[in-house]
Enzyme design. Sequence first.
Site, PDB file in Angstrom:
ATOM      1  CB  SER A   1      36.044  40.399  38.169  1.00 20.12           C
ATOM      2  OG  SER A   1      36.887  40.303  39.303  1.00 20.12           O
TER       3      SER A   1
ATOM      4  CE1 TYR B   1      32.399  39.355  41.610  1.00 20.92           C
ATOM      5  CE2 TYR B   1      34.774  39.001  41.565  1.00 20.92           C
ATOM      6  CZ  TYR B   1      33.684  39.820  41.357  1.00 20.92           C
ATOM      7  OH  TYR B   1      33.867  41.092  40.887  1.00 20.92           O
TER       8      TYR B   1
END
Length: 269
Positions: free
Chosen positions: A150, A163
């Site tokens: 990500s 995250y």
Amino acid sequence: MFSMNQKVIVITGGTGILGGSFVKGVCEAGGTAVILGRNQAEGDERVRQVKEAGGEALFIQADVLNESDLQKACDQVLNTYGKVNGLVNAAGGNIPEAVIGPDADIFTIDIPALRKAFDLNLFGTILPTTIFGKAIAAGNEKGSIVNISSMAAQTAITRVLGYSMAKAAIDNFTRWMAVELANRYGDKIRMNAIAPGFFITHQNRRLLTNEDGSYTSRGEAVIRSTPYKRFGEPDELVGTLLWLLGDGTGFVTGEVICVDGGFHVFSGV
């Protein structure tokens, strides 16, 4: 060089938005997609769409954090197709409880929520790798494993602490495992990762867009920081995925490929 013909590719999180594009892309390139997910109805629909288009797919209901589920799924794949050529670890996502709001006390962090984010994203990548990777190693053909990283692992992105840390750990795991696989198996198993920029998914839709489709303040900030001045489309990840899964990248391992419209290289100036 990048054909999926005769290849059996396992895709975790294959019932999600990005996972759906991965399934479609693998099958359109001539491969067989094994879709792993928890939503039986969505999985069956994905298989129906693939077969209607003339492709081959199999859905297996499994939780990426359940080792027994994964082992049974692997056994079913081997019994059905006789091999595994690739694994795409697409299961993951943000955990709302692990988000640190702008007005929250940063010294009061929900530790169980952070653990939950690590479980889903990091261990939800490691566990499938240990089981399906072993099947690749035991086979007669070379294979490739692709993880999903990500932008949150590239630079500091506010709010999504759990995250971000989990995805950064995936980057480290990708590099570490690539080296260890090479040391033990030579060029038989490669591992790389894709770091998507900002794509609208079920989990971030309300963070980035309003109900009328306009951008939230966070969505506007993302667009300002993306040279392309738009969000990505899920199908724009497929070319990179097929490149990493295909035989043409036989000398590529341990890499994290950013597909982000220039987000991670833009200074804002």
